[in-house]
Design a protein around this motif. Structure first.
Motif: not given
Lengths: 424, 348, 190, 609
Positions: C95-102, C87-93, D66-67
């Protein structure tokens, strides 16, 4: 061969780690929506049979072009747009070939029906399937706007392409290399309103050509048409241009957009006849030579033909990667390496396949040589014709010529009152 | 006009046909955003690699599960239905046949009351073998759900208890040497601030450290927790964080395995991106033993679907000389690593 | 006159013979085919999840604009992780459902909190285009509970599946139509 | 008629004209629409290929930003907003394509209809010009057609030559046949062990680079149907002579076998293997020789193809007629549906594959055997013309086909024997009509003899350099095993016509050949001359094959009655008569002091306790 080894059952042996203990949460089920109801297959088969009966009736019994066009429209909508091009009598050739060579392949009943019924009907009544039941034929029939006459010699030579296509399709299907008829079906993208860009473009091109040149796919490509042509030659009750006797008015001469109408023959002088016989002798002698030459040429095609098979392609790619002749890897070679199978095994298999393709290439070449030889022989035989008649191999029983024939008009006018009474 | 149109259509059609893809070799053609790329995280700065491989023990095991070190640095490997015993030089000494497949093992150390006693964790119970390989006891079965994944033995003079990590029940069992189950450690408890072990897959390791504490991996939280033998949670001693960066633990649940280093400190093994790393006694990142280039030479293997989804996860152990033993089930061997800089061994 | 009608009759006789022989031959061939297939079920295309390498070809090679192959979730295999690598990007910003993490480019995975510390992930099939990116993520670190399957409510069951032609690991197989899915958790008793 | 046409066309001429004009206008509009729409769609398509909204560089840039700045909430909001926009755009584009396609289709239909209408309105009746001399149309067509066909042939040949010349291949013509086969990493590791560890334990047999048992090891065990080589002879046994399966006299243990199977036990070390199957599943069993305990029981995975339908078979054969084979590493089993599987001694599935459901009128029954690292699978099926029969050798470690020999024979039920005739190893098969010997390493045919007919059930036997084959019809044949090519006329030593068996295989020594007919007659032939030495009747029917252990013959009747016979030149002496207590159609396995026998329900270990 396309032996699939599914390890679905092997998963049984895998012990699964339990999911967390939830206080009260039911694990959802993975949904498994089912496809089309299987009973539709029987409907398809029944519809096919009904379509064939109707088409033969319209072409031979009623001699009604309107009926044929109506039926073709229904066929295009049903088999084309509704069933989206699969199941298809043309593609069925490949399923049947695969089933013959790979006992593990289950050929669907519908495919058997779509393969056999049209052939059976063609054997007795000519290509009525092409006239109004085949969705591909229907598309072309309905989009022909401004027919242009194609010279007979073009028809004679390009008309051999379907036989070559047929040979290649059977070869590739039987070896499990792929179903090329399906891969290169120009109209299926049109029926589905989607597909890959190149095939759609090809489809559009054929449609454009088909506006002017009648049934380009049927005449110059369709592998099933090649078989139909042979079957139709012996058909007992083939479509005739005049309902009864030909009065040689020559009105129908240019009626056929598919170049299938042959005029009556003229008598030859004895000298011409003698020359013709000599020529036929030469052609008969040439045929076996062509078969041998074709076999030889086909044999040299081992490598290109085998590259159609995925296993050989993968082996080739792996070798290229090993030799450092290409940059990087592709998904297929990565996937193979991850299986841990020794590459040597793949190479051995690929080489064996290539040898097989060398043999089959020879067969294909021989087949092409035979087809060309037979064509030359055929073109050197003179048959006597007393009236304008359709060439059964080329005629698709579309019924266009009926209305050109004054005899037909006569019958129509005679029948008119009865028809009106019966409310047609 | 018509002629031109037809010829044009034939030409375009021919070109189109030649461009019909006949295989997927060209790739999916999906945009870059659809790539799942771990490449940058798989390359490890060579300066961080503090160990080099000094040897390896080939194993004739089709499924090897665990490696442990016993007295005199003997090496024990559990797999298939047996335990292989090697001496410190790597010569195979003996083999113990088991009746079922082992999951984990621990060996009583030199300080133990019974040095060389072997505790083997089967799926749902522990079996005890003498140093000579005779079976001494089969402890009680822990039920259908139990999945034992790790065992540790306390080696101090007054404590000889055995701790078994049960991934199925998500708890640590404490046994006395006679096999009596004394307590459960680590069950979720709000007062004690124990969040409970989050174990999404059957990798759940523990170790007894020289300071007399039990260190348990909480893989779902990417950290190593400390408990007293009585099960008291030592919150300040918790360490570890989730990150794909080299100093963190990658993926959903890591580290998969862990061992205590002789001079304090830890060696950890991660799954997903297989990497074996060294941490100091207080959880500070020290360096890398081996990374994916050694442990997963088929570069793409980890991202792709595998048969039966059996991840080949490495296990680790450290011997008294500071050598690190890495059990590499995919390559069917134990790799022996030694520090590049001999000073390292004593320091960490 | 008599001879010509004789000739005609003979021709008709030969023609009939050929036709009947042809029909019998065709019938025999059909019999052979039918015998060979026996009472076996017709087949449909499916992905063998054990062979699938999640390359993404399913998304683009299907003859349908929106592929018939989509991701499915085997819930009993799922670890219900807070940090789901599918669900999350390899290194998520975060752990929420924000688009930047998905991870999912089309946002087709739904994350639902179940209870501390577990989260449930499910696929919104209307949005899933079958790119298999999440399958890769789940396999790389997790239990492999996300995997690709051909959805038969969408599949046209082409004579030769275009994705099967393009599949690099030969994961597309013909399975009996009465049992058209190769589900991972089936029969595991999990 | 012409009048009517003319009058109608005249009367409606203005109407036709205006209709035609409308049609022309519609054609123009629809044509332009179709062309524009096509161009637009293609453009949209190419744009989608090149610049997918999800590929937006802006989005990627924001993510990169952002990173670097992970706590920037404003940036996150920006990303979310852009992401939503992009996704919407993505799906809108898909919708656009869909709607566009429908519009295009509609436009095309209008165009075609209008064009056809216009063409119909413009249709001029044909006006054939008078032909003073009728044209010889066929001659023209023939001449031009022939040239065109020749042209096509030339173009094709040129294309073939170009294609053949331009197609480069990296694959060599043949893989150099070298001994150093590339072994995968896994095998390498396994192969390296003995050298490293030095000592090997008694449980694991010594394994060299080639991991297969020595001939001694094979001879000590009972590794296949009818023991080492498949000859039905045990040399080292002092087998029991008397037992009773009801009172358990002389029975060390008996264990119920879960699923039925007409296969015989095999033994290696302290393990006995059997298989069993029903319509639903196929299993392999491993028993402990000491206690008879069922150590493991494993199901053989099928494939959708192999389980899609049931194989054709008769009750006498069943779903698991072939006997299991072993090489001390793994146990191999094949079933009536063509599924083959290998399990290691711990019961772990090493590999499995499906050979396809055999076409076999009574059900596949030929058993497996192992030669070095190859698993020999007889797979005769169908009729002679089907060309389906073959003999396969699979790599025992992986299950991959090592070689395959096609056989022009119909289905048979015989198990090949592996013999050593003066150093030359052969696999001898028997079927209708050919007895064929193959080289075990490569599957190359060595010799063949035409001796058998009809449904062949009895397997071949071998003794004193001679192969013996028999079937109920036509005869027992003795064939010298040192031939080459078709040896029917040169190497068949003698034929015998009495006491021919239906299913029981012959048993041969250097001196005698024994036949056990299903109706209960044991016939002893002189092996050299083919003379019948003696016959003896037993009150039983026989399916099980006779075995020779020590110097005694063991005959197991179908109803469970067993006889031990000491054969001599003049007569056979019945040493003992025993009762198994249940039906038995299988052949026994012998080990020192023990005999293993599978009855209908139980596996018996017979010997002194």
């Amino acid at each position: 061969m396309m032996v699939v080894a599914v390890s679905a059952a092997a998963a049984l042996a895998v012990e699964r780690f339990p999911p967390p203990d939830f206080t009260d949460h039911q694990l959802p089920q993975t949904t498994t929506p089912h496809g089309r109801w299987l009973g539709w297959e029987y409907f398809d088969m029944a519809a096919l049979a009904a379509g064939l009966v109707l088409a033969s009736y319209f072409a031979l019994g009623r001699r009604s072009r309107k009926g044929l066009v109506g039926l073709a429209t229904v066929a295009m909508v049903w088999l084309g747009f509704w069933r989206q091009g699969c199941v298809c009598a043309i593609g069925a050739i490949q399923n049947v070939s695969l089933a013959v060579f790979d006992p593990s392949y289950t050929v669907p009943l519908t495919v058997i029906a779509f393969f056999a019924l049209p052939l059976l009907v063609t054997l007795f009544f000519g290509r009525t399937f092409c006239a109004a039941v085949c969705p591909l034929g229907a598309v072309q029939e309905l989009t022909l706007v401004r027919p242009v006459r194609v010279p007979g010699w073009v028809d004679q030579s390009l008309g051999l392409v379907p036989f070559i296509y047929l040979g290649a399709a059977v070869l590739f299907a039987a070896t499990g290399a792929g179903f090329i008829i399906c891969q290169y079906d120009p109209y299926v993208g049109f029926f589905r309103l989607s597909g890959n860009a190149a095939m759609i473009t090809f489809g559009i091109c054929l449609l454009v050509i088909g506006l002017f040149i009648g049934r380009p796919y049927c005449r110059y490509l369709c592998p099933l048409g090649a078989i139909f042509g042979l079957f139709s030659r012996v058909s007992g009750r083939h479509v005739r241009i005049p309902p009864d006797e030909c009065i040689q008015c020559r009105l129908c001469e240019d009626a056929c957009p598919y170049g299938a109408i042959r005029p009556p023959t003229v008598p030859q002088t004895p000298a011409e006849r003698a020359r013709g016989r000599r020529r036929l002798g030469w052609m008969l002698a040439l045929a076996p030579v062509l078969v041998v030459v074709g076999t030889g040429l086909g044999y040299t095609l081992a490598t290109p033909l085998s590259l159609v098979h995925r296993e050989v392609r993968l082996a080739e790619r792996m070798k290229l990667e090993e030799a450092g002749k290409v940059e990087g890897t592709i998904d297929a070679s990565d996937a193979f390496r991850n299986t841990g199978r020794p590459a040597r095994e793949l190479y051995t298999e690929a080489i064996a396949l290539r040898e097989r393709f060398a043999f089959l290439g020879g067969l294909l070449g021989g087949w092409v040589g035979l087809v060309i030889g037979m064509k030359l022989v055929h073109l050197s035989i003179r048959r006597k014709r007393d009236e304008y008649s359709p060439d059964p191999a080329w005629c698709v029983s579309c019924g266009r010529c009926f209305e050109y024939c004054p005899s037909e008009q006569q019958t129509l006018i005679q029948e008119l009152p009865t028809l009106e009474k019966s409310g047609v | 006009m018509i002629g031109i149109a037809v010829v044009l259509a034939v030409a375009i059609g021919a070109v189109a046909v030649s461009r019909v893809p006949r295989s997927g070799d060209a790739g999916s053609g999906l945009p870059q955003r659809f790539d799942y790329d771990l490449k940058t995280h798989k390359t490890i700065d060579p300066a961080l690699i503090l160990y080099r491989q000094a040897g390896e023990l080939p194993l004739d095991l089709s499924a090897s599960r665990a490696v442990a070190v016993g007295p005199e640095d003997r090496i024990y490997v559990a797999g298939d239905q047996k335990i292989l015993v090697f001496d410190r030089e790597g010569t195979r000494r003996s083999e113990i046949a088991l009746e079922s497949e082992p999951r984990c093992l621990a060996v009583g150390g030199a300080g133990n009351k019974e040095p060389g006693r072997i505790y083997v964790g089967m799926r749902d119970h522990v079996e005890v073998y003498g140093p000579d390989g005779t079976r001494q006891a089969v402890w009680e079965r822990l039920g259908e759900k139990a999945v034992l994944t790790s065992i540790a033995v306390a080696d101090s003079a007054d404590e000889h208890d055995i701790f078994a990590a049960d991934a199925g029940h998500r708890v640590v069992h404490r046994y006395d040497p006679s096999g009596k189950r004394l307590a459960e450690i680590g069950r979720r408890n709000r007062e004690q601030k124990i969040r409970g072990f989050i174990i999404p897959s059957p990798y759940f390791d523990l170790a007894v450290t020289a300071d007399g504490l039990l260190r348990v991996v909480n893989p779902g939280m990417h950290r190593i927790e400390a408990y007293t033998f009585d099960g008291h949670f030592e919150e300040p001693l918790v360490w570890g964080k989730a990150s794909l960066e080299i100093e963190g633990f990658c993926g959903c649940c890591n580290p998969a395995n862990m061992a205590a280093m002789p001079g304090g400190g830890y060696v950890t093994a991660e799954k997903g991106i297989p990497r074996v790393k060294i941490y100091g006694a207080d959880g500070n990142f020290v360096g890398v033993v081996a990374g994916p280039d050694v442990l997963a030479p088929t570069a793409t293997i980890t991202e792709e679907t595998r048969e039966d989804h059996k991840l080949e996860v490495v296990d680790v152990a450290a011997d008294s000389r500071g050598r690190i033993l890495v059990l590499d089930p995919a390559a069917r061997k134990v790799r022996i690593f030694v520090a590049r800089n001999p000073q390292m061994e004593t320091k960490s | 006159m008599a001879s010509s009608s004789d000739k005609l009759d003979r021709r008709q006789f030969v023609g009939n013979g050929v036709r009947i022989a042809g029909a019998i031959g065709l019938g025999g061939f059909v019999g052979f085919l039918a015998g060979r297939r026996g009472s076996a079920d017709d087949t449909v295309w499916q992905i063998d999840p054990n062979k699938c390498i999640a390359c993404g070809n399913c998304a683009t090679y299907c003859v349908l604009d929106e592929s018939a192959a989509k991701c499915v979730h085997s819930y009993p295999m799922c670890g219900y992780c807070e940090l789901c690598t599918g669900y999350f990007e390899p290194d998520p910003n975060d752990l929420n459902s924000g688009a930047e993490n998905q991870l999912c480019p089309t946002g087709a995975i739904v994350r639902k909190f179940v209870e501390e510390p577990y989260h449930e992930y499910s696929i919104d099939e209307a949005l899933c285009i079958g790119c298999a990116k999440c399958v890769k993520g789940c396999n790389a670190f997790g239990n492999g509970s996300l995997y690709m399957q051909v959805r038969h409510d969408r599949c046209l069951n082409c004579n030769e599946c275009a994705i099967a032609v393009a599949c690099p690991s030969q994961a597309f197989v013909r399975v009996p139509a009465s049992n058209p899915y190769l589900l991972k958790h089936k029969g595991t008793g999990a | 008629m012409t009048d009517t046409t003319a009058s109608t066309s005249e009367a409606t001429a203005p109407q036709v004209q205006s209709l035609y004009r409308i049609a022309r206008a519609v054609i123009a509009v629809a044509g332009v629409f179709v062309v524009l729409a096509t161009i637009l769609m293609l453009w949209d398509f190419s744009r989608r290929q090149a610049k997918d909204p999800l590929e937006s560089p802006k989005y990627l840039a924001l993510k990169a930003q952002l990173a670097k700045d992970p706590r920037n909430e404003q940036l996150k909001a920006e990303i979310r907003e852009l992401d939503l926009l992009l996704r919407r755009q993505y799906f809108r584009q898909r919708q656009f394509t869909q709607i566009g396609t429908w519009l295009l289709l509609g436009g095309a239909v209008v165009f075609v209809v209008a064009a056809k209408t216009a063409a119909a309105l413009r249709w001029r009746p044909p006006m054939p010009q008078p032909q003073p001399v009728p044209l010889d149309h066929d001659a023209t067509l023939g001449r031009r057609g022939r040239w065109a066909v020749v042209g096509l042939a030339l173009v094709l040949s040129a294309a073939v030559l170009v294609l053949a010349a331009s197609c480069q291949t990296e694959l060599p013509q043949t893989l150099e046949a070298s001994g150093k086969t590339e072994i995968s990493a896994v095998n390498q590791a396994a192969a390296a062990i003995p050298g490293k560890s030095g000592a090997s334990t008694p449980e694991t047999p010594p394994s060299g680079a080639a991991d297969y048992p020595t001939e001694d090891e094979m001879a000590k065990a009972w590794p296949r149907f009818r023991g080492p080589g498949g000859l039905g002879i045990s040399t080292l046994a002092d087998p029991p002579t008397k037992w009773n399966g009801i009172s358990d006299e002389g029975v060390v243990w008996k264990t119920a076998v879960p699923l039925p199977g007409n296969n015989s036990p095999i033994v290696w070390g302290n393990r006995v293997f059997l298989s069993g199957a029903t319509e639903e599943k196929r299993e392999v069993y491993c028993f402990d020789t000491g206690t008879g305990e069922l150590v493991w029981q494993k199901e053989v995975p099928g494939t959708p193809q192999s389980t899609a339908k049931l194989p054709e078979l008769s009750e006498d054969t069943g779903f698991a007629a072939p006997t299991v084979a072993t090489d001390g590493r793994r146990a191999y089993a094949i079933f009536a549906n063509g599924d083959v599987a290998a399990f290691d001694f711990a019961g772990k599935l090493a590999w499995s594959r499906s050979l396809g459901i055999p076409k076999n009128s009574y059900g596949h029954a030929a058993s497996l055997s192992v030669y070095q690292n190859l698993l020999i699978v007889p797979f005769d099926q169908g009729g002679t013309k089907d060309g389906l029969s073959k003999l396969l050798a699979l790599d025992a470690a992986t299950g991959k086909t090592a070689w395959e020999a096609k056989r022009q024979v119909p289905n048979s039920w015989t198990t090949p024997i592996v013999i050593d005739n003066q150093g030359r190893k052969q696999i001898v098969t028997a079927a209708d009509p050919w007895v064929i010997a193959y080289g075990p390493a490569d599957g190359k045919e060595i010799w063949r003899a035409k001796c058998l007919r009809q449904d062949v059930g009895p397997s071949p036997a071998f003794g004193g350099g001679t192969v013996f084959v028999a079937n109920e019809f036509p005869c027992l044949s003795a064939i010298r095993a040192d031939g080459q090519g078709d040896v029917t006329d040169t190497h068949v030593l003698w034929e015998g016509e009495d006491g021919l068996p239906d299913t029981s295989s012959p048993l041969a020594t250097a001196e005698y050949v024994f036949l056990l007919a299903s109706y209960g007659t044991l016939t002893c032939y002189d092996a050299k001359e083919g003379k019948i030495l003696w016959e003896q009747e037993f009150d039983a029917t026989f399916t099980s094959s006779p075995s020779l252990a020590g110097a005694r013959l063991y005959l197991i009747g179908k109803e469970g009655k067993c006889w031990v016979v000491e054969p001599g030149r003049e007569a056979g002496k019945i040493v003992a008569e025993s009762e198994l207590g249940e039906e038995c159609v299988t052949s026994p396995a012998f080990q020192p002091g023990r005999m293993y026998l599978r009855g209908k329900e139980h596996l018996f270990c017979i010997g002194s306790k």
